[in-house]
Design a protein around this motif. Structure first.
Motif, short mmCIF file in Angstrom:
data_model
loop_
_atom_site.label_atom_id
_atom_site.label_comp_id
_atom_site.label_asym_id
_atom_site.label_seq_id
_atom_site.Cartn_x
_atom_site.Cartn_y
_atom_site.Cartn_z
N ILE A 127 0.84 -1.20 0.00
CA ILE A 127 0.00 0.00 0.00
C ILE A 127 0.87 1.25 0.00
O ILE A 127 0.60 2.20 -0.75
N LEU A 128 1.91 1.25 0.81
CA LEU A 128 2.82 2.40 0.85
C LEU A 128 3.54 2.58 -0.49
O LEU A 128 3.73 3.71 -0.95
N THR A 129 3.92 1.49 -1.12
CA THR A 129 4.56 1.57 -2.43
C THR A 129 3.60 2.13 -3.46
O THR A 129 3.97 2.97 -4.28
N LEU A 130 2.36 1.70 -3.42
CA LEU A 130 1.35 2.21 -4.35
C LEU A 130 1.11 3.69 -4.13
O LEU A 130 1.03 4.47 -5.10
N ILE A 131 0.99 4.12 -2.89
CA ILE A 131 0.79 5.54 -2.60
C ILE A 131 2.00 6.35 -3.05
O ILE A 131 1.84 7.43 -3.63
N LEU A 132 3.19 5.84 -2.85
CA LEU A 132 4.40 6.53 -3.29
C LEU A 132 4.44 6.66 -4.81
O LEU A 132 4.79 7.71 -5.35
N LEU A 133 4.04 5.62 -5.52
CA LEU A 133 4.00 5.68 -6.98
C LEU A 133 2.97 6.70 -7.48
O LEU A 133 3.21 7.40 -8.45
#
Length: 71
Positions: free
Chosen positions: A4-10
């Motif tokens: 989820i954090l990776t998706l938000i960062l992207l």
């Protein structure tokens, strides 16, 4: 949680990449792209409308043919 954090960062990175050039170069530089985009969009929408009309016509003819054939 890490996904989820990776998706938000992207998503944040994409928004920055999409908006930073407007702030650096200003909006006047993208006016040409805007006019070209309107022309391309109008062409694509007209083509899709024509394809939709042809598809619906073929679909109605096919349904009528099947109805007459099975009656």
């Amino acid at each position: 949680m890490r996904r989820i954090l990776t998706l938000i960062l992207l998503i944040i990175l994409f928004v920055l990449v999409a908006t930073v050039p407007f702030y650096i170069w200003g909006g006047q530089r993208f006016t040409l792209f805007s006019e070209l985009e309107k022309t391309v969009t109008n062409f694509i929408l007209a083509t899709l409308e024509l394809v939709g009309i042809v598809f619906s016509f073929v679909l109605v003819i096919y349904i009528l043919y099947q109805y007459i054939r099975n009656s």
